[in-house]
Design a protein around this motif. Structure first.
Motif, short mmCIF file in Angstrom:
data_model
loop_
_atom_site.label_atom_id
_atom_site.label_comp_id
_atom_site.label_asym_id
_atom_site.label_seq_id
_atom_site.Cartn_x
_atom_site.Cartn_y
_atom_site.Cartn_z
N MET A 160 8.60 -1.73 2.76
CA MET A 160 7.64 -1.30 1.74
C MET A 160 7.49 -2.42 0.71
O MET A 160 8.41 -2.71 -0.05
CB MET A 160 8.12 -0.02 1.05
N SER A 161 6.32 -3.04 0.67
CA SER A 161 6.05 -4.12 -0.27
C SER A 161 5.66 -3.56 -1.63
O SER A 161 4.79 -2.70 -1.71
CB SER A 161 4.89 -4.99 0.23
N PHE A 163 3.72 -4.88 -3.75
CA PHE A 163 2.27 -5.06 -3.93
C PHE A 163 1.51 -3.89 -3.33
O PHE A 163 0.67 -3.27 -3.98
CB PHE A 163 1.80 -6.37 -3.28
N ALA A 164 1.81 -3.56 -2.06
CA ALA A 164 1.09 -2.48 -1.38
C ALA A 164 1.39 -1.13 -2.01
O ALA A 164 0.55 -0.23 -2.03
CB ALA A 164 1.44 -2.47 0.11
N CYS A 165 2.61 -0.98 -2.55
CA CYS A 165 2.99 0.27 -3.23
C CYS A 165 2.25 0.43 -4.55
O CYS A 165 2.39 1.45 -5.22
CB CYS A 165 4.50 0.31 -3.49
N GLY A 166 1.49 -0.59 -4.95
CA GLY A 166 0.70 -0.50 -6.17
C GLY A 166 1.46 -0.86 -7.43
O GLY A 166 1.05 -0.52 -8.53
N TRP A 167 2.57 -1.58 -7.28
CA TRP A 167 3.35 -1.97 -8.46
C TRP A 167 2.63 -3.10 -9.19
O TRP A 167 2.21 -4.08 -8.58
CB TRP A 167 4.76 -2.42 -8.04
N LEU A 168 2.53 -2.97 -10.50
CA LEU A 168 1.81 -3.93 -11.33
C LEU A 168 2.68 -4.33 -12.52
O LEU A 168 3.51 -3.55 -12.98
CB LEU A 168 0.52 -3.30 -11.86
N LEU A 200 0.05 -8.32 -8.96
CA LEU A 200 -1.00 -8.50 -9.97
C LEU A 200 -0.43 -8.21 -11.36
O LEU A 200 0.40 -7.31 -11.51
CB LEU A 200 -2.19 -7.59 -9.68
#
Lengths: 292, 292
Positions: A160-161, A163-168, A200
């Motif tokens: 589970m990355s 980035f893909a998990c939506g972590w900002l 991001l």
């Protein structure tokens, strides 16, 4: 008081687990890769660690000692997979303690990130954008290899990355890091494997989110019984372990309020020295219940 | 009327783009892998497709024709990376149209999924759980290779797994599939690359989410100008293209309300025949603006 409430709110949001997490394991980049050889995995160490993790996670072993591998990919030089479906027959899923794994980058990703300055941001420059892509390719390659190594040893691992998990992030601090999908994966009996990643950033467009910051956030959210750091050195020292007179800290107690102290060895006036060193590596905070 | 409102609500939620998506490209599994050879990529096709995608995406070319690769990983047989940082000097990020890519599995993942019956659910069985892990390893391996192939041709590609993005199904239909992170990646100038994946299912514990279902959801959410399907055949036929008398449909018009009709060729009484065939492959619906 307000801060305390805020912390409580944050630490309970999104986390719905049927049973608590026993352990979050940090695989140090230097323990699983050859630090001085670009993008080279330390296969022997990784295999040993994977086997040990499996033995630690298992509550009961109904497989009569036979390891049922979960990486059914084609092996180099073969045209068929290594899967023997019959071995699984109608076995129920093994009873694992709730674990999760976070790994560092070691000799993966650092070259790409530092050459392009991804951690300093600025996606309007082609070099930074390319470096962001290149960094993610490198760290997700490593993640896949670690997931595969764990799966070969029978650990139901799931990459589970962040980035893909939506972590900002915002100004390089975590701004948004929903752990609900991580919790769902754990509750479904999987072992999520996260990693340091390029993400991001609201203020500077992009940055690098380190494995240690991820660990701290996960520990705050899930409050595991243990956080274990596997590194190429024996544990946490009072100063860089290469220095003379470095002392291994055998036990560190962390209280509910996040404060901590060294239990063993019991040396006077060492506490302050340790505090500085550990803070410099950014692995402390209210995060660890115990360091084993 | 209520259904219409519902659809409108769903299609606008979470999507905040500075400019609309020009195209969602579906890379058919059979076009980029060797369908009859387990886990084997069709390198030549993948390279051609990657180059063509780059040329299509670029609005202006400030790089004087030189492709600036974004995969800086070590190549087999070399100890150094292929990155030449100087080439990037201080170039601004290229102006790309907003694109995204979804790919199928081809000869990756199918073996693992079908042997274990992941699509039928039941994570309490060890075989299904192992198959879930093995399927994800296989499809994420393919995803990584496609991201790398695109990056080598200068496309700022970012792998995003539906599982890690938190996409969930219920009775094998999409129940939750937040596209906000996909939108953020696109707005930051990246090309997200998603793929068919094993996901958690609220009713049966797990299932397989196909690339075609992902495409339909993304098209509903983003309303791109084009949805392009790249397959190993020339396009959409009125029946399986291996059958005699199969007719290539050169242009299909899809109206705002989701209804559609064949514009070219203009054959009487062919419409009904087509409808059945296309529906059987589940790639239609209110999803395509045009098939190019």
């Amino acid at each position: 008081m307000e801060k305390e409430n805020q912390q409580k709110l944050q630490s309970t949001s999104n986390v719905h687990l049927t049973k608590p997490i026993r352990c979050i394991v940090k695989l140090g980049g230097s323990a699983i890769t050859c630090k001085n050889e670009l993008e080279t995995i330390n296969e022997e160490n990784l295999k040993t660690v994977s086997r040990q993790l499996r033995q630690t996670m298992m509550v009961s072993d109904s497989s009569c000692g036979k390891v049922l591998g979960m990486d059914w990919s084609k092996r180099p030089g073969f045209t068929e997979t290594s899967c023997v479906v019959d071995d699984f027959c109608d076995q129920p899923a093994l009873d694992f303690s709730h674990f999760m794994v976070v790994h560092g980058a070691g000799s993966f990703g650092h070259f790409q990130a530092s050459k392009s300055g991804v951690h300093k941001g600025g996606l309007n420059r082609l070099l930074v954008k390319a470096g962001f892509v290149a960094t993610r390719i490198s760290v997700t390659s490593l993640n896949l290899e670690i997931v595969r190594a764990l799966a070969r040893e029978g650990v139901p691992s799931i990459g589970m990355s962040p980035f893909a998990c939506g972590w900002l992030t915002c100004e390089r601090n975590i701004a948004s890091a929903d752990v609900s999908m991580v919790a769902k994966a754990i509750d479904s009996g999987f072992v999520p494997v996260m990693h340091g990643d390029a993400v991001l950033d609201a203020a500077q467009a992009c940055t690098i989110l380190s494995g240690d910051v991820i660990i701290r956030h996960l520990a705050e959210q899930f409050k595991p019984e243990f956080v274990v750091f596997l590194t190429d050195v024996l544990g946490v020292y009072d100063r860089p372990p290469t220095e003379p007179n470095a002392v291994l800290l055998r036990e560190i107690e962390v209280r509910e309020d996040g404060s901590w102290s060294v239990v063993k060895p019991t040396l006077e006036n060492m506490n302050k020295q340790v505090e500085i060193t550990v803070a410099a590596h950014d692995t402390t905070g209210g995060m660890v219940t115990k360091i084993s």
